[in-house]
Structures are given as C-alpha cells and as structure tokens.
Design a protein around this motif. Structure first.
Motif, PDB file in Angstrom:
ATOM      1  N   THR A  28       0.834  -1.202   0.000  1.00 38.74           N
ATOM      2  CA  THR A  28       0.000   0.000   0.000  1.00 38.74           C
ATOM      3  C   THR A  28       0.867   1.250   0.000  1.00 38.74           C
ATOM      4  O   THR A  28       0.631   2.186  -0.774  1.00 38.74           O
ATOM      5  CB  THR A  28      -0.927   0.007   1.229  1.00 38.74           C
ATOM      6  OG1 THR A  28      -1.782  -1.139   1.177  1.00 38.74           O
ATOM      7  CG2 THR A  28      -1.767   1.258   1.280  1.00 38.74           C
ATOM      8  N   LEU A  29       1.881   1.279   0.836  1.00 33.76           N
ATOM      9  CA  LEU A  29       2.761   2.445   0.922  1.00 33.76           C
ATOM     10  C   LEU A  29       3.559   2.644  -0.363  1.00 33.76           C
ATOM     11  O   LEU A  29       3.950   3.767  -0.695  1.00 33.76           O
ATOM     12  CB  LEU A  29       3.713   2.289   2.105  1.00 33.76           C
ATOM     13  CG  LEU A  29       3.037   2.248   3.490  1.00 33.76           C
ATOM     14  CD1 LEU A  29       4.056   1.901   4.564  1.00 33.76           C
ATOM     15  CD2 LEU A  29       2.356   3.569   3.808  1.00 33.76           C
ATOM     16  N   ARG A  30       3.805   1.546  -1.086  1.00 32.40           N
ATOM     17  CA  ARG A  30       4.595   1.608  -2.324  1.00 32.40           C
ATOM     18  C   ARG A  30       3.721   1.691  -3.573  1.00 32.40           C
ATOM     19  O   ARG A  30       4.226   1.594  -4.694  1.00 32.40           O
ATOM     20  CB  ARG A  30       5.485   0.368  -2.416  1.00 32.40           C
ATOM     21  CG  ARG A  30       6.545   0.276  -1.325  1.00 32.40           C
ATOM     22  CD  ARG A  30       7.210  -1.084  -1.353  1.00 32.40           C
ATOM     23  NE  ARG A  30       8.312  -1.169  -0.401  1.00 32.40           N
ATOM     24  CZ  ARG A  30       8.957  -2.307  -0.121  1.00 32.40           C
ATOM     25  NH1 ARG A  30       8.573  -3.447  -0.697  1.00 32.40           N
ATOM     26  NH2 ARG A  30       9.957  -2.309   0.738  1.00 32.40           N
ATOM     27  N   LYS A  31       2.424   1.913  -3.399  1.00 34.71           N
ATOM     28  CA  LYS A  31       1.491   1.829  -4.524  1.00 34.71           C
ATOM     29  C   LYS A  31       1.810   2.834  -5.619  1.00 34.71           C
ATOM     30  O   LYS A  31       1.652   2.552  -6.814  1.00 34.71           O
ATOM     31  CB  LYS A  31       0.061   2.038  -4.021  1.00 34.71           C
ATOM     32  CG  LYS A  31      -0.998   1.802  -5.088  1.00 34.71           C
ATOM     33  CD  LYS A  31      -2.386   1.803  -4.475  1.00 34.71           C
ATOM     34  CE  LYS A  31      -3.450   1.495  -5.531  1.00 34.71           C
ATOM     35  NZ  LYS A  31      -4.816   1.465  -4.934  1.00 34.71           N
ATOM     36  N   LYS A  87      13.995   4.587   5.170  1.00 30.23           N
ATOM     37  CA  LYS A  87      14.689   5.831   5.529  1.00 30.23           C
ATOM     38  C   LYS A  87      13.997   6.526   6.701  1.00 30.23           C
ATOM     39  O   LYS A  87      13.931   7.743   6.751  1.00 30.23           O
ATOM     40  CB  LYS A  87      14.731   6.735   4.299  1.00 30.23           C
ATOM     41  CG  LYS A  87      15.390   6.059   3.086  1.00 30.23           C
ATOM     42  CD  LYS A  87      15.217   6.866   1.825  1.00 30.23           C
ATOM     43  CE  LYS A  87      15.842   6.165   0.631  1.00 30.23           C
ATOM     44  NZ  LYS A  87      15.201   4.859   0.327  1.00 30.23           N
ATOM     45  N   LEU A  88      13.473   5.741   7.628  1.00 31.92           N
ATOM     46  CA  LEU A  88      12.776   6.287   8.788  1.00 31.92           C
ATOM     47  C   LEU A  88      13.351   5.703  10.071  1.00 31.92           C
ATOM     48  O   LEU A  88      13.844   4.570  10.094  1.00 31.92           O
ATOM     49  CB  LEU A  88      11.277   5.946   8.718  1.00 31.92           C
ATOM     50  CG  LEU A  88      10.453   6.647   7.644  1.00 31.92           C
ATOM     51  CD1 LEU A  88       9.067   6.025   7.568  1.00 31.92           C
ATOM     52  CD2 LEU A  88      10.348   8.135   7.927  1.00 31.92           C
ATOM     53  N   TYR A 109       3.401  14.346   0.662  1.00 32.67           N
ATOM     54  CA  TYR A 109       3.848  12.985   0.341  1.00 32.67           C
ATOM     55  C   TYR A 109       3.973  12.755  -1.170  1.00 32.67           C
ATOM     56  O   TYR A 109       4.291  11.646  -1.596  1.00 32.67           O
ATOM     57  CB  TYR A 109       2.882  11.958   0.941  1.00 32.67           C
ATOM     58  CG  TYR A 109       2.873  11.956   2.454  1.00 32.67           C
ATOM     59  CD1 TYR A 109       3.979  11.535   3.180  1.00 32.67           C
ATOM     60  CD2 TYR A 109       1.755  12.394   3.166  1.00 32.67           C
ATOM     61  CE1 TYR A 109       3.979  11.537   4.560  1.00 32.67           C
ATOM     62  CE2 TYR A 109       1.739  12.400   4.553  1.00 32.67           C
ATOM     63  CZ  TYR A 109       2.857  11.967   5.243  1.00 32.67           C
ATOM     64  OH  TYR A 109       2.851  11.967   6.626  1.00 32.67           O
ATOM     65  N   ASN A 110       3.712  13.805  -1.954  1.00 30.56           N
ATOM     66  CA  ASN A 110       3.894  13.770  -3.407  1.00 30.56           C
ATOM     67  C   ASN A 110       3.124  12.618  -4.057  1.00 30.56           C
ATOM     68  O   ASN A 110       3.647  11.887  -4.897  1.00 30.56           O
ATOM     69  CB  ASN A 110       5.382  13.664  -3.767  1.00 30.56           C
ATOM     70  CG  ASN A 110       5.633  13.933  -5.246  1.00 30.56           C
ATOM     71  OD1 ASN A 110       4.922  14.729  -5.866  1.00 30.56           O
ATOM     72  ND2 ASN A 110       6.623  13.266  -5.817  1.00 30.56           N
ATOM     73  N   GLU A 158       9.187   6.080  -1.671  1.00 32.20           N
ATOM     74  CA  GLU A 158      10.628   6.278  -1.549  1.00 32.20           C
ATOM     75  C   GLU A 158      11.116   5.937  -0.146  1.00 32.20           C
ATOM     76  O   GLU A 158      12.168   5.306   0.030  1.00 32.20           O
ATOM     77  CB  GLU A 158      10.985   7.719  -1.892  1.00 32.20           C
ATOM     78  CG  GLU A 158      12.473   8.020  -1.792  1.00 32.20           C
ATOM     79  CD  GLU A 158      12.787   9.476  -2.031  1.00 32.20           C
ATOM     80  OE1 GLU A 158      13.955   9.862  -1.826  1.00 32.20           O
ATOM     81  OE2 GLU A 158      11.873  10.222  -2.407  1.00 32.20           O
ATOM     82  N   LEU A 159      10.341   6.327   0.866  1.00 30.30           N
ATOM     83  CA  LEU A 159      10.735   6.061   2.251  1.00 30.30           C
ATOM     84  C   LEU A 159      10.820   4.568   2.541  1.00 30.30           C
ATOM     85  O   LEU A 159      11.607   4.133   3.391  1.00 30.30           O
ATOM     86  CB  LEU A 159       9.754   6.725   3.218  1.00 30.30           C
ATOM     87  CG  LEU A 159       9.793   8.244   3.302  1.00 30.30           C
ATOM     88  CD1 LEU A 159       8.657   8.767   4.174  1.00 30.30           C
ATOM     89  CD2 LEU A 159      11.142   8.720   3.846  1.00 30.30           C
TER      90      LEU A 159
END
Length: 241
Positions: free
Chosen positions: A38-41, A56-57, A101-102, A49-50
């Motif tokens: 879902t986050l990479r959709k 990267k968190l 979040y672009n 990207e994160l």
C-alpha cells in the motif's frame, strides 16, 4: 516475520527484506497499520521512496516507523492508497498532506473536487482582480491588533467599491464618515461579475483562516438631507475573547 525490536528511537530499522508485509506507523502520535504494498502503490511518491530498499525512517520505542508530522489526516491519505476513495471532509487539509507525500494521483483528483476547484479556479481568480487584496487583509489585521489593547473587540471600517463609478464618489463618501479618513481600508473596484457580498465573504474567510473571529456588518452613511446615501461602508469587528 515481525518488525525488529528496536528500543532506541534513534536506531535505524533493519533492511527492507527482513520486514513483515504488514507495517506499523506512528505519524505524529497517530498509529496506523498497513501493508508495504500500500505504501509503495505510487512509486514516485515520498512514501514509496521512504519504504524502498533500506527504509529511511527511524522508529519509536515500540519499533513502529515514525513520521514526524501531524497525522490527523494521514488516515484519509492511507484510505486513498488502499481503495482510491476520496475524502468528503477536510479536503484542503488532505490535499496539503497529498502534496507533502507527493501522491500525484490524489493531488489531481482532489483539485478536481468542487471544494478545491471553487477555491483555486473561481475564488482565487476573482481575488486576483481585486487590487491590493492581500495587502489590505494584512493591513486590517495589523490595525485590529493595534486597537485591541484592553478591549474585547476592535472595529475597522472598510469601504467596498464595486465599480469605477463608485470609485469616483468614494472620496466624498469617506469624507462623510466620522471615522478618521486614514483608518478606512478600501477594496476595489474590480472587473468581475461577483458581488460586494462575495468580496465580503472572501475577506471574512481569509481573516478567519488565520484564527481570528470576525463579523461584518453594514454601516450606512447619510451625507445630508435628500442627498445620496452611501452604502459602501462595512464594519469589520474582531472579537478577541
């Protein structure tokens, strides 16, 4: 496989290939559970990207990935990623998060909703035709704050001139006021079909959006017996407490 147990908030998470497909997020104190997919959709988004490659968190004390941002409207962003469902409330706020979040697809769809289309295309184009509108809003707030010392309310007189003909009569009208001439803030004239009421609604909305409680009341002035009544004036009342 569960998330690694990272006790230190400053410690980086484990490589992405050790992550569970289910991810727990802490967005400014709001906790969410979702899937990596879902986050990479939307691959071009900041969220994708994160969570691409090595995340990267940082994590919080419970091992949840931490995003240091107000999470009040993140749920609506997440719901769009899951189901492409658009929010029906707080559209402007969700749009701001989508920009952060672009998420280009969400940005585009939100900007086509009536709320945002009316704001960006209709209202802003109208205001661009009202001379010195933004500067006048700043002047109104500055005067109101200066006059608010030891008072519950402060009142500023505004003069709204819809047409060039109104502009020609404005000096005589302002001279008929008891208030000092320099204390009157003037709007207009403008080249658009919208009315004086539309302009006043914009003034109230834009000042109110900065956290001020305001009301606007008409202030009718009679120059003299049997002469023209000037209805250009309105009292803008700030209530401080």
């Amino acid at each position: 496989m569960s998330l690694p147990d990272l006790k230190s908030p400053g410690k980086q998470s484990a490589p992405a290939n050790t992550l569970s497909p289910v991810v727990q997020l802490n967005v400014g104190g709001h906790v969410f559970s979702t899937c990596l997919s879902t986050l990479r959709k939307h691959p071009s988004s900041t969220l994708a990207e994160l969570f691409s490659g090595h995340p990267k968190l940082r994590t919080d004390a419970q091992g949840r990935f931490f995003i240091d941002r107000d999470g009040s409207h993140f749920g609506a962003v997440l719901e769009f990623l899951r189901s492409e469902r658009l929010p029906t409330e707080h559209v402007l706020e969700v749009h701001r998060e989508a920009v952060h979040y672009n998420i280009k697809a969400l940005i585009k769809l939100l900007e086509e909703t009536p709320v945002m289309f009316g704001e960006q295309v209709g209202r802003q184009q109208f205001l661009s035709r009202v001379p010195h509108y933004r500067e006048n809003i700043e002047v109104l707030i500055r005067i109101a704050r200066a006059e608010a010392i030891a008072a519950r309310q402060s009142t500023i007189m505004i003069c709204v001139l819809r047409t060039e003909e109104d502009l020609g009569l404005s000096e005589d009208a302002i001279n008929s006021l008891e208030a000092a001439k320099e204390s009157v803030v003037t709007f207009g004239p403008w080249n658009a079909t919208l009315s004086v009421r539309d302009l006043l609604d914009c003034v109230k909305m834009d000042i109110g959006s900065q956290g001020y409680k305001v009301s606007i009341k008409p202030h009718l002035v009679e120059k003299s017996f049997l002469s023209k009544r000037y209805d250009y004036f309105h009292k803008l009342v700030f209530t401080w407490w």
